[in-house]
Design a protein around this motif. Structure first.
Motif, mmCIF file in Angstrom:
data_model
loop_
_atom_site.group_PDB
_atom_site.id
_atom_site.type_symbol
_atom_site.label_atom_id
_atom_site.label_comp_id
_atom_site.label_asym_id
_atom_site.label_seq_id
_atom_site.Cartn_x
_atom_site.Cartn_y
_atom_site.Cartn_z
ATOM 1 N N MET A 110 -7.882 -17.297 -24.944
ATOM 2 C CA MET A 110 -6.702 -17.817 -25.746
ATOM 3 C C MET A 110 -6.343 -19.146 -24.803
ATOM 4 O O MET A 110 -5.841 -20.298 -25.452
ATOM 5 C CB MET A 110 -5.623 -16.762 -25.854
ATOM 6 N N GLN A 111 -6.193 -19.154 -23.442
ATOM 7 C CA GLN A 111 -5.727 -20.209 -22.789
ATOM 8 C C GLN A 111 -6.658 -21.351 -22.763
ATOM 9 O O GLN A 111 -6.092 -22.608 -22.881
ATOM 10 C CB GLN A 111 -5.485 -19.713 -21.356
ATOM 11 N N GLU A 112 -7.829 -21.033 -23.189
ATOM 12 C CA GLU A 112 -8.931 -21.989 -23.155
ATOM 13 C C GLU A 112 -8.485 -22.982 -24.318
ATOM 14 O O GLU A 112 -8.781 -24.254 -24.420
ATOM 15 C CB GLU A 112 -10.279 -21.516 -23.481
ATOM 16 N N ALA A 113 -7.968 -22.544 -25.502
ATOM 17 C CA ALA A 113 -7.658 -23.259 -26.495
ATOM 18 C C ALA A 113 -6.543 -24.475 -26.098
ATOM 19 O O ALA A 113 -6.671 -25.621 -26.457
ATOM 20 C CB ALA A 113 -6.923 -22.423 -27.653
ATOM 21 N N ALA A 114 -5.755 -23.806 -25.312
ATOM 22 C CA ALA A 114 -4.399 -24.883 -24.796
ATOM 23 C C ALA A 114 -5.222 -26.045 -23.949
ATOM 24 O O ALA A 114 -4.788 -27.032 -24.115
ATOM 25 C CB ALA A 114 -3.344 -24.068 -24.048
ATOM 26 N N THR A 115 -6.126 -25.527 -23.075
ATOM 27 C CA THR A 115 -6.714 -26.474 -22.166
ATOM 28 C C THR A 115 -7.649 -27.432 -22.889
ATOM 29 O O THR A 115 -7.647 -28.621 -22.523
ATOM 30 C CB THR A 115 -7.692 -25.582 -21.084
ATOM 31 N N LEU A 116 -8.758 -27.022 -23.764
ATOM 32 C CA LEU A 116 -9.328 -27.963 -24.598
ATOM 33 C C LEU A 116 -8.295 -28.790 -25.375
ATOM 34 O O LEU A 116 -8.804 -30.068 -25.623
ATOM 35 C CB LEU A 116 -10.291 -27.121 -25.590
ATOM 36 N N SER A 117 -7.280 -28.278 -25.854
ATOM 37 C CA SER A 117 -6.249 -29.252 -26.823
ATOM 38 C C SER A 117 -5.713 -30.396 -25.924
ATOM 39 O O SER A 117 -5.420 -31.424 -26.381
ATOM 40 C CB SER A 117 -5.242 -28.333 -27.309
ATOM 41 N N ALA A 118 -6.001 -30.233 -24.635
ATOM 42 C CA ALA A 118 -5.342 -31.160 -23.730
ATOM 43 C C ALA A 118 -6.197 -32.412 -23.328
ATOM 44 O O ALA A 118 -5.774 -33.378 -22.899
ATOM 45 C CB ALA A 118 -4.746 -30.568 -22.619
ATOM 46 N N LEU A 119 -7.624 -32.149 -24.060
ATOM 47 C CA LEU A 119 -8.521 -33.109 -23.747
ATOM 48 C C LEU A 119 -8.548 -34.016 -25.213
ATOM 49 O O LEU A 119 -8.564 -33.591 -26.220
ATOM 50 C CB LEU A 119 -9.688 -32.531 -23.451
ATOM 51 N N PRO A 120 -9.256 -35.249 -24.928
ATOM 52 C CA PRO A 120 -9.385 -36.098 -26.079
ATOM 53 C C PRO A 120 -10.682 -35.934 -26.721
ATOM 54 O O PRO A 120 -11.530 -36.734 -26.941
ATOM 55 C CB PRO A 120 -9.281 -37.359 -25.292
ATOM 56 N N LEU A 121 -10.611 -34.622 -27.320
ATOM 57 C CA LEU A 121 -11.711 -33.986 -28.082
ATOM 58 C C LEU A 121 -11.599 -34.456 -29.720
ATOM 59 O O LEU A 121 -10.551 -34.381 -30.061
ATOM 60 C CB LEU A 121 -12.260 -32.605 -27.982
ATOM 61 N N THR A 122 -12.681 -34.865 -30.153
ATOM 62 C CA THR A 122 -12.879 -35.086 -31.755
ATOM 63 C C THR A 122 -13.422 -33.907 -32.578
ATOM 64 O O THR A 122 -12.560 -33.345 -33.538
ATOM 65 C CB THR A 122 -13.850 -36.244 -32.005
ATOM 66 N N THR A 123 -14.508 -33.215 -31.817
ATOM 67 C CA THR A 123 -14.941 -31.979 -32.386
ATOM 68 C C THR A 123 -15.086 -30.775 -31.558
ATOM 69 O O THR A 123 -15.236 -30.945 -30.138
ATOM 70 C CB THR A 123 -16.302 -32.548 -33.274
ATOM 71 N N LEU A 124 -15.308 -29.538 -32.079
ATOM 72 C CA LEU A 124 -15.357 -28.420 -31.357
ATOM 73 C C LEU A 124 -16.476 -27.436 -31.909
ATOM 74 O O LEU A 124 -16.292 -27.157 -33.083
ATOM 75 C CB LEU A 124 -13.938 -27.965 -30.897
ATOM 76 N N LEU A 183 -10.438 -12.663 -33.206
ATOM 77 C CA LEU A 183 -10.603 -13.619 -31.918
ATOM 78 C C LEU A 183 -10.811 -15.153 -32.468
ATOM 79 O O LEU A 183 -9.671 -15.809 -31.857
ATOM 80 C CB LEU A 183 -11.665 -13.358 -30.991
ATOM 81 N N VAL A 184 -11.344 -15.692 -33.318
ATOM 82 C CA VAL A 184 -11.557 -16.922 -33.916
ATOM 83 C C VAL A 184 -10.300 -17.520 -34.456
ATOM 84 O O VAL A 184 -9.865 -18.460 -33.961
ATOM 85 C CB VAL A 184 -12.756 -16.887 -34.881
ATOM 86 N N ILE A 185 -9.705 -16.558 -35.151
ATOM 87 C CA ILE A 185 -8.501 -17.144 -35.790
ATOM 88 C C ILE A 185 -7.495 -17.221 -34.871
ATOM 89 O O ILE A 185 -6.684 -18.105 -34.837
ATOM 90 C CB ILE A 185 -7.933 -16.197 -37.071
ATOM 91 N N ASP A 186 -7.402 -16.182 -34.034
ATOM 92 C CA ASP A 186 -6.260 -16.210 -32.965
ATOM 93 C C ASP A 186 -6.581 -17.571 -32.013
ATOM 94 O O ASP A 186 -5.562 -18.319 -31.612
ATOM 95 C CB ASP A 186 -6.178 -15.338 -32.157
ATOM 96 N N PHE A 187 -7.717 -18.085 -31.850
ATOM 97 C CA PHE A 187 -8.230 -19.396 -30.983
ATOM 98 C C PHE A 187 -7.650 -20.445 -31.687
ATOM 99 O O PHE A 187 -6.935 -21.361 -31.202
ATOM 100 C CB PHE A 187 -9.499 -19.111 -30.644
ATOM 101 N N ILE A 188 -8.186 -20.875 -33.038
ATOM 102 C CA ILE A 188 -7.755 -21.888 -33.762
ATOM 103 C C ILE A 188 -6.509 -22.089 -34.107
ATOM 104 O O ILE A 188 -6.107 -23.268 -34.195
ATOM 105 C CB ILE A 188 -8.826 -22.111 -34.905
ATOM 106 N N GLU A 189 -5.549 -20.912 -34.028
ATOM 107 C CA GLU A 189 -4.037 -21.180 -34.401
ATOM 108 C C GLU A 189 -3.529 -21.696 -33.124
ATOM 109 O O GLU A 189 -2.564 -22.364 -33.231
ATOM 110 C CB GLU A 189 -3.507 -19.910 -34.884
#
Length: 309
Positions: free
Chosen positions: A197-211, A246-252
């Protein structure tokens, strides 16, 4: 009702027509296979799991694209295409060799852009300069295999790069105006639900377009499959139902504007060391969508996370 940013709709909005990616094997290797940073490759890796039959490095880029077009055009005769440099590390060669392959792809009729799969430690400045120019004249995505944001996991799976290198590569690429994609695996050994779940926050801090999100699959003949059978307690292999939640929890918890390309990987059952779920990709996606509706869930609902004082 908005559930998540889906890749197909985003692609059409970016390019203006419906497009299909055609996977390519351009004959590259990886720096953790040839000894530059390691040998043996990633412990989970077997490129046979995602290469279509027409993908063969003995064929030219143009031939692979034409065979891919023949496969898809039967169902979609008016489709346009993206050349997807997928197998191994597709920026790991001389600049001249890379330019020749990319330009060959773009010269193929009905190819309207390219997607380049690579590693964070294989983006030299001269190549990035060329890609910035390429991005001004065609549709381009550079997709980095991140796999995990945790250095201890990256070491465990023999990735041969660090999370700091991931952050650096993504930021340098995005700064040049290039769309940046990322790929991670959920369920790697000894990673917990909370750490994922923390990975979602870490990735969100990066300038990503797609995942892209993929579940961990254990492939016959890989070191990770051997590790699993030796120490199964180090792993948690999700049931399909567990992974949907897990996927839903992640993308939320994910930044709302990130485009989600896929949730699962589909390796041939003959290559799996542990049986899969028996679900097609579209079947899994439909289950995710229905579960999200049942839960009143949507991408970014829990983003950003609450500040704890």
């Amino acid at each position: 009702m908005f559930l998540y940013n889906d890749y197909g709709s985003w692609l059409t909005s970016q390019i203006g027509v419906k497009v299909q990616k055609i996977s390519l094997n351009a004959g590259f290797t990886c720096p953790n296979r040839d000894g530059r940073v390691g040998t043996g490759g990633c412990t989970y890796c077997n490129n046979q799991t995602f290469n279509p039959d027409y993908c063969a490095p003995t064929k030219s880029i143009a031939q692979q694209l034409e065979e891919g077009k023949q496969f898809f055009s039967r169902k979609y005769p008016n489709m346009k295409y993206l050349a997807y440099f997928q197998a191994y590390t597709n920026t790991y060669a001389s600049l001249a060799d890379l330019q020749a392959k990319y330009e060959e792809a773009l010269s193929t009729p009905d190819v309207v852009g390219i997607v380049i799969g690579t590693r964070p430690d294989c983006m030299p400045p001269d190549l990035l300069n060329y890609l910035a120019e390429l991005n001004r004249r065609t549709f381009l995505v550079v997709e980095y295999g991140i796999e995990s944001v945790y250095d201890h996991t990256l070491q465990r799976i023999n990735r041969g790069h660090t999370h700091a290198q991931t952050v650096d590569a993504i930021k340098r690429t995005a700064k040049r105006g290039i769309r940046v994609g990322a790929h991670i695996i959920l369920g790697l050994p000894q990673e917990t639900r909370d750490s994922m779940m923390q990975e979602a926050a870490t990735l969100s801090a990066l300038p990503l377009t797609t995942l892209k999100l993929h579940q961990l699959q254990l492939i016959r003949g890989t070191r990770m499959a051997d590790e699993y059978f030796a120490n199964p307690a180090d792993f948690h292999l999700f049931t399909a139902d567990e992974y949907i939640d897990l996927v839903i929890d992640f993308i939320e918890r994910l930044r709302p504007d990130i485009v989600l390309e896929r949730f699962v990987s589909q390796s041939p059952s003959s290559l799996l060391a542990v049986p899969g779920w028996g679900l097609k990709n579209y079947e899994f996606v439909e289950k995710v969508r229905r579960r999200m509706q049942d839960r009143n869930a949507h991408q970014g609902r829990l983003f950003p996370p609450p500040i704890v004082s």
